[in-house]
Scaffold this motif. Structure first.
Motif, PDB file in Angstrom:
ATOM      1  N   ALA A  20      16.547  32.496 -27.275  1.00 21.80           N
ATOM      2  CA  ALA A  20      16.340  32.692 -25.838  1.00 21.80           C
ATOM      3  C   ALA A  20      15.329  31.674 -25.291  1.00 21.80           C
ATOM      4  O   ALA A  20      15.466  31.194 -24.161  1.00 21.80           O
ATOM      5  CB  ALA A  20      15.849  34.119 -25.571  1.00 21.80           C
ATOM      6  N   THR A  21      14.339  31.328 -26.104  1.00 17.61           N
ATOM      7  CA  THR A  21      13.356  30.325 -25.679  1.00 17.61           C
ATOM      8  C   THR A  21      14.047  28.988 -25.426  1.00 17.61           C
ATOM      9  O   THR A  21      13.791  28.314 -24.425  1.00 17.61           O
ATOM     10  CB  THR A  21      12.243  30.180 -26.742  1.00 17.61           C
TER      11      THR A  21
ATOM     12  N   SER B 268      15.629  27.658 -31.430  1.00 19.45           N
ATOM     13  CA  SER B 268      15.438  27.293 -30.028  1.00 19.45           C
ATOM     14  C   SER B 268      16.259  26.049 -29.693  1.00 19.45           C
ATOM     15  O   SER B 268      16.799  25.937 -28.587  1.00 19.45           O
ATOM     16  CB  SER B 268      13.953  27.093 -29.711  1.00 19.45           C
TER      17      SER B 268
ATOM     18  N   VAL C  86      17.783  35.747 -18.258  1.00 18.03           N
ATOM     19  CA  VAL C  86      18.048  36.019 -19.672  1.00 18.03           C
ATOM     20  C   VAL C  86      17.512  37.393 -20.088  1.00 18.03           C
ATOM     21  O   VAL C  86      16.371  37.747 -19.786  1.00 18.03           O
ATOM     22  CB  VAL C  86      17.430  34.916 -20.556  1.00 18.03           C
ATOM     23  N   TRP C  87      18.370  38.150 -20.769  1.00 15.72           N
ATOM     24  CA  TRP C  87      18.002  39.429 -21.377  1.00 15.72           C
ATOM     25  C   TRP C  87      18.078  39.265 -22.895  1.00 15.72           C
ATOM     26  O   TRP C  87      19.051  38.710 -23.397  1.00 15.72           O
ATOM     27  CB  TRP C  87      18.985  40.533 -20.974  1.00 15.72           C
ATOM     28  N   VAL C  88      17.065  39.757 -23.595  1.00 15.00           N
ATOM     29  CA  VAL C  88      17.127  39.775 -25.056  1.00 15.00           C
ATOM     30  C   VAL C  88      17.236  41.233 -25.483  1.00 15.00           C
ATOM     31  O   VAL C  88      16.473  42.080 -25.013  1.00 15.00           O
ATOM     32  CB  VAL C  88      15.878  39.133 -25.692  1.00 15.00           C
TER      33      VAL C  88
ATOM     34  N   VAL D 263      17.187  28.552 -24.657  1.00 17.78           N
ATOM     35  CA  VAL D 263      18.031  28.702 -23.469  1.00 17.78           C
ATOM     36  C   VAL D 263      17.197  28.464 -22.208  1.00 17.78           C
ATOM     37  O   VAL D 263      17.589  27.714 -21.306  1.00 17.78           O
ATOM     38  CB  VAL D 263      18.682  30.110 -23.434  1.00 17.78           C
ATOM     39  N   LYS D 264      16.019  29.078 -22.173  1.00 16.82           N
ATOM     40  CA  LYS D 264      15.183  28.945 -20.966  1.00 16.82           C
ATOM     41  C   LYS D 264      14.579  27.539 -20.843  1.00 16.82           C
ATOM     42  O   LYS D 264      14.332  27.064 -19.731  1.00 16.82           O
ATOM     43  CB  LYS D 264      14.054  29.982 -20.991  1.00 16.82           C
TER      44      LYS D 264
ATOM     45  N   ALA E  29      16.613  36.138 -32.058  1.00 17.74           N
ATOM     46  CA  ALA E  29      17.011  36.104 -30.649  1.00 17.74           C
ATOM     47  C   ALA E  29      15.900  35.568 -29.736  1.00 17.74           C
ATOM     48  O   ALA E  29      16.180  34.784 -28.825  1.00 17.74           O
ATOM     49  CB  ALA E  29      17.480  37.482 -30.198  1.00 17.74           C
TER      50      ALA E  29
ATOM     51  N   VAL F  28      21.131  37.682 -24.959  1.00 16.46           N
ATOM     52  CA  VAL F  28      20.933  37.092 -26.285  1.00 16.46           C
ATOM     53  C   VAL F  28      20.502  38.209 -27.224  1.00 16.46           C
ATOM     54  O   VAL F  28      19.657  39.034 -26.856  1.00 16.46           O
ATOM     55  CB  VAL F  28      19.847  35.993 -26.249  1.00 16.46           C
TER      56      VAL F  28
ATOM     57  N   VAL G  58      11.895  36.391 -19.550  1.00 18.89           N
ATOM     58  CA  VAL G  58      13.105  37.121 -19.959  1.00 18.89           C
ATOM     59  C   VAL G  58      12.809  38.616 -19.923  1.00 18.89           C
ATOM     60  O   VAL G  58      11.652  39.035 -19.879  1.00 18.89           O
ATOM     61  CB  VAL G  58      13.530  36.755 -21.409  1.00 18.89           C
TER      62      VAL G  58
ATOM     63  N   GLY H  69      19.612  27.366 -29.052  1.00 19.77           N
ATOM     64  CA  GLY H  69      19.639  28.000 -27.735  1.00 19.77           C
ATOM     65  C   GLY H  69      19.735  26.972 -26.617  1.00 19.77           C
ATOM     66  O   GLY H  69      20.454  27.158 -25.633  1.00 19.77           O
TER      67      GLY H  69
END
Lengths: 340, 622
Positions: free
Chosen positions: A82-83, B307, A94-96, A85-86, A78, A53, A121, B310
């Protein structure tokens, strides 16, 4: 990556996408991409479980060049994406990927909260101390006096230290590396990947076009040995071409000094041993600046704690919601029947 | 009070009313919302139809006794269908001079005032801005007044309770409630029971509150015996049979979101940042974590939207909520969701603006923001709820459309709908048709922007799916591969595709209908959102008087229903009442070139039925 390859150990090129890379020739981002691809291969990352991300900026183009899932979002946000996504799927790896402007200027708030919440992440901050994609304005990490189109007479702002910021935000894993120092970068990235919770890695990256050589005072090969201390947990903080210099805590003061081993009565027992669980020591190491002091690289701080996404999962029952549950919720409290 | 007639026989003589409006008003700390809420419940249990309107200040506990600290709760209840919280107040309970000052003008000229004379001290009168005592100087006109030193009477009733003076006085609102219960013949049992539960940790306080409630009730009985006071009876309304409960807009919205995601068989990740008057949704959903709902209190509005995006990217349904100023912060993120064609539901509980505006007062002024408020050509779906219970259906529809068309959907609620309540027949949600989400799993012929030929929705491939690894982002992408593309012709094509997809939603929503059999000619009133109640009541009253008035109420604001233009063109006079400066009117004129005339009101309060009636009559006569 095809199913047939799953049996054999993957190689870095298995993780490279088919897209043409659009960074400037000689950009430090190439070296970082190379190290990340190698990391993915070495840890045998599952492409379908891996998500990159990014926000906006040169660094943020990163996901397009990796063959896993990728999301190129909006400037500074991002960490927030990413938050989400998780929260939706904590099992994803996950990589930011971010830059100094993206992570510390427009997105500083989100980085603060990602770190303090300890979202699981890897957060890579490519620090080249300049805005590249908008053609060379000074960034929040630029040194005072940096001359750019938006600071023609020199920037008058004090820079923020990315690493000190991360430690202040409560990050549980804080590390530093240099784009071109491949072996060390690879080792740091692997440790970041292995850490559960937010792993923050500041990568000193060179912008050939707008800020060439900005890290030379410690990153250039000719001075590297004298100007870098590679921190390793449990190991003495020794540096120098002949491994004859070291860090020592100044007695009676909360400061570090460099000493020469075997001179002025300095023995091995005087040398500071790195303890990556010591946040105060990490702060002292992060504050060291050339030319007076060498720059500390490696894992400065690592002290794992429960990650945010796992804490949330522990509080939440498995979804999705069910209509039967909703019926119950709606019928709780005062109801009454009107008869026909 | 409507339809008054004496009812003889039985133990008591009660005057029968068709409907009545009661407003409880006092300091923010006086517990007026709680008092009104209890009266509402007893009224619902008595079988009346009803509508409520809480009106409270933005400050949590403004200085005691000041006009800006007055908090009020209004309820309209009746033996007939009730459409609004009522234009004018029949019974005002004023706990102090400030409450009287702020609310007096809304009381009918022959209305009834119940005042706590104990609070009418010189100091409180001065704080409220009264130079002399309004109870004695003629300010009240012909209104009848019940003067009772509620503070003193509560203290007396509780003197054996062992409660401190401070705790005893906290029960003053229950004294007032007891009196109003007597006045409208309400049962006290469920309130007594409820007090026991609410103050389970403080049984002494529960007993005190019950004692105060009974003392207020006894005061009414005694006053009636001496002929000082009338008691009333409002017979039960003829409501459709079913299992009922009282519901606020925020409750119905939260349940609608749960219902929608349950029917879609997808996990909801609800991401929000506290803002008045939208926070209630976050609270309600956060309480349902044990039912598979993930809630996230983000660090700001932008993070809340991002979020949620996401979460949708990763295969849940991301939902975010806010009010106008917060939605403004989310607009760049909405653009990302539009560009990457991810489902997202955004609930906007509108409030009066611009900027911070009037945080606790209602307005409908975010229609332009919802439909147009982003950079570039960036269309999405906009739905508006017309009443508290309608939020349920709107939320389900929003979830359905977001997933089916891979698009953000904005649901417009407002401060009035969110906090107002009405009785609602509980839906049999388990018999609703499901619309299970279909994620892409087949790698054959896949790219992230491969589209369903009918809906034009792109394939939803979520991380974790082997063989579908792909990259998406805000940069323009090639229509045939999903890769970054700066090609001019491709951008034209993608812009057209995005617009066409949203326009196509019009084929998937109901055709617009009239609220009642339409009249040919006369005035067509077009409304949207929470103006439904007053418009509907005004129109039905005028039609009852034989006047040619028709009513269309829009749920779908964007895209508009496909037959709407044809319906509008049948009328020469179109009146659009809105709590803004004419946003829907402008939209309708722009879309259909019809002579839509705006009727605007932006004083933070809903339209009155009377002012709509007058406005419509004026158009009929001109």
């Amino acid at each position: 990556m095809t199913a047939a390859m799953a049996a054999v150990k993957p190689s870095p090129k298995d993780y490279a996408s088919d897209q043409e890379i659009r960074w400037c020739p000689g950009c430090g981002d190439y070296a970082i991409l190379k190290a990340v691809l190698k990391t993915l291969a070495d840890v045998e990352a599952k492409p379908e479980q891996t998500v990159f991300v990014s926000g906006i900026g040169c660094a943020a183009r990163f996901p397009y060049y990796i063959s896993t899932y990728g999301f190129h979002t909006i400037h500074g946000r991002a960490p927030a994406v990413a938050t989400g996504v998780k929260l939706a799927n904590p099992d994803l790896d996950v990589w930011v990927v971010s830059g100094d402007g993206d992570a510390l200027s427009i997105g500083g708030n989100h980085l603060l909260h990602l770190l303090r919440r300890n979202l699981d992440v890897q957060f890579l901050l490519f620090n080249n101390e300049i805005y590249g994609l908008t053609k060379g304005q000074y960034s929040p990490t630029s040194h005072a006096g940096t001359r750019t189109p938006s600071s023609p007479t020199g920037s008058v702002e004090s820079p923020v230290s990315a690493t000190a910021f991360a430690l202040g935000a409560g990050a549980r894993f804080v590390a530093r590396a240099i784009d071109t120092a491949q072996a060390h970068l690879l080792a740091v990235l692997k440790q970041a990947h292995g850490h559960r919770g937010a792993s923050f890695v500041e990568i000193f990256q060179n912008c050939l076009v707008y800020n060439d050589g900005v890290h030379d005072a410690f990153a250039d090969r000719s001075v590297a040995a004298e100007m870098q201390v590679l921190a390793e947990h449990g190991q003495p903080l020794v540096f120098g071409k002949d491994r004859d210099k070291a860090l020592r805590l100044v007695p009676g003061q909360l400061t570090l000094e460099t000493v020469s081993i075997g001179r002025d009565g300095v023995g091995e027992e005087d040398i500071l041993v790195h303890d990556q669980t010591n946040r105060a020591l990490a702060g002292l190491l992060a504050a060291m600046q050339p030319p007076a002091m060498p720059v500390a690289l490696g894992v400065l701080y690592c002290d794992p704690a429960l990650s945010y996404d796992h804490a949330v999962t522990a509080q939440t029952s498995a979804g999705p919601a069910r209509t039967g549950d909703l019926s119950e919720i709606m019928r709780a409290g005062s109801t009454w029947t009107v008869k026909g | 009070m409507e339809g008054s007639a004496a009812l003889d026989g039985g133990r008591e003589k009660r005057r029968v009313l068709e409907s009545a409006v009661v407003r409880f008003a006092g300091d923010s700390g006086d517990g007026m919302q709680l008092t009104g809420g209890r009266f509402t419940l007893e009224t619902a249990l008595a079988g009346n139809d009803l509508a409520t309107f809480p009106d409270f200040p933005a400050e949590i506990r403004a200085p005691v006794g000041t006009t800006y600290g007055v908090s009020a709760f209004q309820i309209n209840f009746g033996a007939r269908k009730i459409m609004t919280a009522g234009d004018r107040v029949d019974v005002l309970v004023a706990m102090n001079p400030a409450a009287l000052k702020v609310n007096l003008l809304d009381v009918t000229p022959t209305g009834l005032l119940i005042v706590d004379t104990g609070a009418f001290t010189d100091r409180n009168l001065r704080k409220a801005g009264y130079e002399s005592n309004p109870l004695t100087d003629g300010t009240l006109g012909d209104r009848r007044v019940i003067e009772a030193d509620m503070s003193q009477r509560t203290l007396e009733a509780l003197k054996e309770s062992g409660l401190s003076k401070k705790d005893s006085l906290r029960c003053k609102n229950m004294w007032a409630l007891g009196l109003v219960y007597w006045m409208f013949d309400r049962d006290r049992n469920s309130t007594t029971e409820w007090l026991g539960g609410k103050f389970a940790a403080r049984p002494d306080l529960a007993q005190g509150a019950v004692a105060a409630l009974n003392a207020g009730h006894a005061f009414g009985e005694t006053a009636e015996l001496s002929g000082e006071l009338n008691a009333y009876s409002v017979p039960a309304a003829h409501l459709a049979p079913g299992l009922y409960r009282n519901v606020t807009g925020n409750q119905a919205m939260s349940w609608g979101l749960i219902a929608g995601t349950a029917l879609a068989e997808i996990r909801m990740v609800f991401c929000s940042y506290p803002i008045t008057p939208a926070s209630g949704l976050l609270h309600l959903l956060a309480a349902q974590k044990d039912r598979g709902i993930v809630t996230f209190q983000a660090e700001d509005e932008i993070a809340a939207a991002c979020s949620a995006i996401g979460a949708s990217y990763a295969g849940a349904l991301g939902v975010t909520s806010s009010s106008g100023p917060g939605v403004a912060l989310k607009s760049e993120a909405l653009g990302l969701a539009i560009a990457t064609e991810l489902p997202l539901v955004l609930i906007n509980t509108q409030r009066a603006g611009p900027s911070t505006g009037l945080p606790t007062k209602t307005e409908q002024s975010d229609l332009f923001q919802a439909v147009f408020g982003r950079n570039a050509d960036s269309e999405l779906v906009v739905i508006a709820a017309r009443s508290p219970s309608d939020c349920f259906a709107c939320a389900i529809e929003a979830v359905r459309l977001a997933i089916k068309y891979m698009t953000p959907v904005i649901v417009l609620s407002d401060g009035y709908i969110a906090n107002a309540s009405e009785p609602w027949v509980l839906p049999e949600i388990e018999s609703y048709p499901k619309f299970p989400v279909k994620f892409r799993e087949d790698p054959e012929g896949f790219h992230p922007f491969v589209r369903d030929p009918e809906t034009l929705a792109r394939a939803w491939a979520v991380p974790g799916t082997p063989g579908l690894e792909h990259r998406i982002g805000g940069l323009e992408r090639d229509a045939d591969s999903g890769n970054i593309s700066y090609d001019p012709a491709n951008h034209q094509r993608m812009t057209d595709l995005r617009a066409e997809k949203i326009a196509g939603v019009a084929k998937d929503i109901p055709e617009q209908a009239f609220e009642d059999t339409p009249c040919e000619g006369g005035v067509l009133v077009v409304g949207w959102g929470s103006t439904f109640g007053p418009i509907n009541r005004a129109v039905s009253k005028l039609r009852g008087a034989g006047l040619p008035v028709s009513h269309i109420h829009l749920r779908h604001i964007w895209p508009l229903p496909s037959n709407l233009g044809g319906l509008l063109r049948r009328y020469d006079r179109i009146l659009v009442p809105e709590m803004n400066r004419g946003q829907l009117a402008t939209l309708l004129r722009g879309e259909y070139l019809v002579p839509a005339e705006s009727l605007s009101k932006v004083n933070g309060k809903p339209f009155l039925i009377a002012e709509l009636e007058a406005a419509i009559r004026a158009r009929l006569e001109s």
